[in-house]
Write an enzyme that holds these catalytic residues in place. Structure first.
Site, PDB file in Angstrom:
ATOM      1  N   ASP A   1       0.862  -1.182   0.000  1.00 40.83           N
ATOM      2  CA  ASP A   1       0.000   0.000   0.000  1.00 40.83           C
ATOM      3  C   ASP A   1       0.897   1.230   0.000  1.00 40.83           C
ATOM      4  OD1 ASP A   1      -2.361  -1.469   0.069  1.00 40.83           O
ATOM      5  OD2 ASP A   1      -2.411  -1.527   2.256  1.00 40.83           O
TER       6      ASP A   1
ATOM      7  N   ASP B   1      -6.996  -1.592  -4.531  1.00 44.67           N
ATOM      8  CA  ASP B   1      -8.083  -1.257  -3.610  1.00 44.67           C
ATOM      9  C   ASP B   1      -9.047  -0.261  -4.262  1.00 44.67           C
ATOM     10  OD1 ASP B   1      -6.839  -2.811  -1.642  1.00 44.67           O
ATOM     11  OD2 ASP B   1      -5.694  -1.103  -0.878  1.00 44.67           O
TER      12      ASP B   1
END
Length: 196
Positions: A155, A169
């Site tokens: 991330d 995401d």
């Protein structure tokens, strides 16, 4: 001999031509089949685009930004800050990495089943986003350290008071949001519209 047979028309037709007339069921069936293939092609193209964009961005940030201070894109409102997330959003459930891997795999199987009756362009786009996002994060689960089914997802998009996330995401959220809208509008994956 019936009137339809005398006129040279198959029994059970209305006598009109075109999709709603003689051989109407066959004509509609012939039209639906290639239309279905086109929608699956859209699904796969969107999935491939989302997956490759996610994969490329992760390869870049890991190579260039990992173990460095966050890079400010728009002040503190948008930063690039690489973390490895073995859980879900906000780092929840880090001890359940395998469960998230199984869920991602199940999503892919469900999308594959729905694709067999896919005739709707908006649904093809939505499912493509879901598929590309799921594959992106599943790739991390399978191949990133520590390996197996327990890899940490990369991330790197950080905003204030929110989880650090990635492009996979984002694709999943956009696909899910689009599916909610389509469901509220009564549009099914096979292209039919139902009213409750």
């Amino acid at each position: 001999m019936t009137e339809a047979e005398q006129a040279g028309r198959p029994t059970g037709t209305t006598g009109t031509t075109g999709p709603a007339g003689a051989n109407g069921a066959t004509a509609v069936g012939e039209k639906n089949e290639p239309r279905g293939r086109r929608r699956i092609a859209v699904l796969l193209a969107v999935a491939a685009f989302a997956y490759l964009l996610d994969l490329g961005s992760k390869l870049f940030v890991v190579a260039q930004l990992e173990h460095h201070d966050p890079v400010q894109v728009i002040g503190t409102w948008l930063q690039l800050d690489v973390i490895r997330n073995r859980g879900a959003a906000f780092g929840i459930g880090e001890a359940m990495t395998i469960v998230f891997t199984v869920i991602a795999s199940a999503v892919i199987v469900v999308i594959a089943r729905i694709a067999r009756k896919l005739y709707s362009l908006p649904w093809a786009i939505a499912l493509g986003l879901l598929l590309g996002g799921a594959l992106g994060n599943l790739t991390d689960r399978l191949f990133r350290s520590p390996g197996g089914l327990e890899g940490g997802v990369v991330d790197f998009i950080a905003t204030p008071h929110f989880a650090v996330f990635n492009l996979a995401d984002s694709a999943i959220v956009c696909g899910g949001f689009l599916i909610v809208i389509l469901s509220f509008r009564g549009l099914d994956p096979d292209g039919t519209v139902h009213k409750d």
